[in-house]
Design an enzyme around this catalytic site. Structure first.
Site, PDB file in Angstrom:
ATOM      1  CE1 TYR A   1      -4.732  -1.850   4.870  1.00 31.56           C
ATOM      2  CE2 TYR A   1      -3.560  -0.012   4.617  1.00 31.56           C
ATOM      3  CZ  TYR A   1      -4.207  -0.819   3.987  1.00 31.56           C
ATOM      4  OH  TYR A   1      -4.269  -1.423   2.671  1.00 31.56           O
TER       5      TYR A   1
ATOM      6  CB  SER B   1      -0.937   0.020   1.313  1.00 31.09           C
ATOM      7  OG  SER B   1      -1.476   1.221   1.457  1.00 31.09           O
TER       8      SER B   1
HETATM    9  P1  NAD Z   1     -11.447  -6.013  -0.210  1.00 27.24           P
HETATM   10  O1  NAD Z   1     -12.053  -5.786   0.921  1.00 27.24           O
HETATM   11  O2  NAD Z   1     -12.298  -5.741  -1.593  1.00 27.24           O
HETATM   12  O3  NAD Z   1     -10.738  -7.398  -0.418  1.00 27.24           O
HETATM   13  C1  NAD Z   1     -10.115  -8.018   0.698  1.00 27.24           C
HETATM   14  C2  NAD Z   1     -10.106  -9.724   0.364  1.00 27.24           C
HETATM   15  O4  NAD Z   1      -9.524 -10.211   1.706  1.00 27.24           O
HETATM   16  C3  NAD Z   1     -11.438 -10.459   0.278  1.00 27.24           C
HETATM   17  O5  NAD Z   1     -11.339 -11.370  -0.670  1.00 27.24           O
HETATM   18  C4  NAD Z   1     -11.573 -11.027   1.697  1.00 27.24           C
HETATM   19  O6  NAD Z   1     -12.435 -11.956   1.811  1.00 27.24           O
HETATM   20  C5  NAD Z   1     -10.018 -11.254   2.142  1.00 27.24           C
HETATM   21  N1  NAD Z   1      -9.971 -11.399   3.420  1.00 27.24           N
HETATM   22  C6  NAD Z   1     -10.046 -10.760   4.522  1.00 27.24           C
HETATM   23  N2  NAD Z   1      -9.688 -11.249   5.670  1.00 27.24           N
HETATM   24  C7  NAD Z   1      -9.622 -12.611   5.387  1.00 27.24           C
HETATM   25  C8  NAD Z   1      -9.120 -13.694   6.200  1.00 27.24           C
HETATM   26  N3  NAD Z   1      -9.077 -13.503   7.650  1.00 27.24           N
HETATM   27  N4  NAD Z   1      -8.918 -14.861   5.559  1.00 27.24           N
HETATM   28  C9  NAD Z   1      -9.299 -14.714   4.244  1.00 27.24           C
HETATM   29  N5  NAD Z   1      -9.226 -13.842   3.460  1.00 27.24           N
HETATM   30  C10 NAD Z   1      -9.441 -12.419   3.846  1.00 27.24           C
HETATM   31  O7  NAD Z   1     -10.162  -5.006  -0.099  1.00 27.24           O
HETATM   32  P2  NAD Z   1      -9.324  -4.610  -1.231  1.00 27.24           P
HETATM   33  O8  NAD Z   1      -9.209  -3.101  -1.270  1.00 27.24           O
HETATM   34  O9  NAD Z   1      -9.161  -5.310  -2.474  1.00 27.24           O
HETATM   35  O10 NAD Z   1      -7.956  -5.036  -0.353  1.00 27.24           O
HETATM   36  C11 NAD Z   1      -6.968  -6.146  -0.878  1.00 27.24           C
HETATM   37  C12 NAD Z   1      -5.642  -5.766  -0.644  1.00 27.24           C
HETATM   38  O11 NAD Z   1      -5.233  -4.700  -1.200  1.00 27.24           O
HETATM   39  C13 NAD Z   1      -5.368  -5.687   1.065  1.00 27.24           C
HETATM   40  O12 NAD Z   1      -4.107  -6.177   1.683  1.00 27.24           O
HETATM   41  C14 NAD Z   1      -5.462  -4.141   1.040  1.00 27.24           C
HETATM   42  O13 NAD Z   1      -4.705  -3.793   2.397  1.00 27.24           O
HETATM   43  C15 NAD Z   1      -4.622  -3.730  -0.303  1.00 27.24           C
HETATM   44  N6  NAD Z   1      -4.770  -2.088  -0.540  1.00 27.24           N
HETATM   45  C16 NAD Z   1      -6.062  -1.920  -0.877  1.00 27.24           C
HETATM   46  C17 NAD Z   1      -6.098  -0.216  -1.151  1.00 27.24           C
HETATM   47  C18 NAD Z   1      -7.440   0.240  -1.436  1.00 27.24           C
HETATM   48  O14 NAD Z   1      -7.658   1.482  -1.670  1.00 27.24           O
HETATM   49  N7  NAD Z   1      -8.724  -0.508  -1.485  1.00 27.24           N
HETATM   50  C19 NAD Z   1      -4.775   0.483  -1.254  1.00 27.24           C
HETATM   51  C20 NAD Z   1      -3.570  -0.164  -0.897  1.00 27.24           C
HETATM   52  C21 NAD Z   1      -3.721  -1.385  -0.734  1.00 27.24           C
END
Ligand code: NAD
Length: 261
Positions: free
Chosen positions: A156, A143
Site C-alpha cells: 500500500y 493517502s
Molecule cells: P472502500 O473500501 O470504502 O472503497 C473502495 C472502492 O474501490 C469500492 O468502491 C470498491 O468496490 C472499489 N474497488 C476495489 N477493488 C476494485 C477493483 N478491482 N475494481 C473496481 N473497483 C474496486 O475504501 P475507501 O476508504 O473509500 O478508499 C478509497 C480510496 O481512498 C482508496 O484508494 C484508499 O487507498 C484511499 N484512502 C483511504 C483512506 C481511509 O482511511 N479510508 C485513507 C487514505 C486513502
C-alpha cells in the site's frame, strides 16, 4: 452549480470516499460514471438516487480496476455516454496488512494493480481528449501513506508513493494544456477499507480492537478524529473549480496533522 456540463468518472465509487466524491461532483451539476464492486441492486439504487437527487445523468461501469483492457474500455464508454470526460478521479483502492516476509505475492500484485497501475491506465486513456479540449481535472486519492510509511503495509505504501510520483510527472506533461493533475492524501477516514484492516492489524500487532483504533489509527492523527469522506469530497470539488486552475502537481494532505509531525 459550478460543474454543470462537466463529465466525470470516479473509480471505486460504490463505497466510502469514492461514493462521497461522486455525489459531491453530481451535486455541483456534473454528469457521472460510477464504478466499483458490490451488490448490483445496491449499486443501481445508488446510481438512480444520484440522478434523482441532483438532476444529472449517472451511469455505472463495472470495470475491474486490476484489468488494463477493462479500464481503457471504461474510459471510452464514459466519453461515449457523457459526450466527453473532463474529470477523472482515480480512487479505487484496497489494503492488506502483513509483515513483509509473510506478505502474499498475489496481494502485492493486486494492490500495485488496483492502487497504482489502474491510475496509469485510466490517465493514459483519458488524456488525449482532455489535451484536445484544453480543459481537464485529474485527481487521485493517494493517502498520508504517499508521504510517510507505517509497518506491515509495504504494498500500500509503495503504491501510494507511486501515485504521488505519477501525479507530479503527468502534471508537468499537461501543464500547458489546461489540465491539472493532483492527489489528495487523507489520513484515516472511517470507511469499509479501514474497518476491514482492523482484524489483521490486531493479529500483526497483538492488540485488541480498541487498542488498534486508539493506539494505532487515531494515534497517527494529532486531531484524534477521523477525517470524513465528505471533507475529502469537498477538496476534490474545489480542485475541479476554476479557482484551482493553478494548483497542479500538488499532493494535498487532509489528515488532521498526521504528516506535519
Ligand atoms: P472502500 O473500501 O470504502 O472503497 C473502495 C472502492 O474501490 C469500492 O468502491 C470498491 O468496490 C472499489 N474497488 C476495489 N477493488 C476494485 C477493483 N478491482 N475494481 C473496481 N473497483 C474496486 O475504501 P475507501 O476508504 O473509500 O478508499 C478509497 C480510496 O481512498 C482508496 O484508494 C484508499 O487507498 C484511499 N484512502 C483511504 C483512506 C481511509 O482511511 N479510508 C485513507 C487514505 C486513502
Amino acid at each position: 452549480m459550478s460543474l454543470a456540463s462537466r463529465a466525470a468518472l470516479v473509480t471505486g465509487s460504490t463505497s466510502g470516499i469514492g461514493l462521497a466524491i461522486a455525489r459531491a461532483l453530481a451535486k455541483e451539476g456534473a454528469n457521472i460514471v460510477i464504478n466499483g464492486m458490490g451488490d448490483p441492486d445496491a449499486i443501481e439504487k445508488e446510481r438512480a438516487s444520484i440522478e434523482k437527487e441532483f438532476g444529472v445523468k449517472a451511469f455505472y461501469n463495472g470495470a475491474d480496476m486490476s484489468k488494463p483492457a477493462e479500464i481503457a474500455a471504461m474510459v471510452a464508454d464514459a466519453q461515449a455516454k457523457l459526450g466527453s470526460l473532463d474529470i477523472l478521479v482515480n480512487n479505487a483502492g484496497i489494503q492488506f496488512v502483513s509483515p513483509i516476509e509473510e506478505f502474499p505475492v498475489e496481494k502485492w500484485d493486486a494492490i500495485i494493480a488496483i492502487n497504482l497501475s489502474a491510475a496509469f491506465h485510466a490517465i493514459r486513456a483519458a488524456v488525449p481528449a482532455m489535451k484536445a479540449k484544453k480543459w481537464g481535472r485529474i485527481i487521485s486519492t493517494a493517502s498520508a501513506h504517499s508521504l510517510v510509511a507505517s509497518p506491515f503495509k509495504s504494498a500500500y505504501v509503495a503504491a501510494k508513493h507511486g501515485i504521488a510520483g505519477l501525479t507530479k510527472t503527468v502534471a508537468l506533461e499537461l501543464a500547458t494544456f489546461g489540465v491539472t493533475v493532483n492527489c489528495i492524501s487523507p489520513g484515516y477516514v472511517w470507511t469499509p477499507l479501514v474497518e476491514k484492516q482492523i482484524p489483521d492489524t490486531m493479529k500483526a500487532r497483538n492488540m485488541t480492537r480498541e487498542q488498534v483504533i486508539n493506539d494505532v489509527i487515531l494515534a497517527a492523527q494529532p486531531s484524534k478524529q477521523f477525517v470524513t469522506s465528505e471533507q475529502v469530497a469537498a477538496l476534490a470539488v474545489y480542485l475541479c473549480s476554476e479557482a484551482a486552475a493553478q494548483i497542479t502537481g500538488a499532493n494535498l494532505s487532509i489528515d488532521g496533522g498526521w504528516t506535519a509531525g
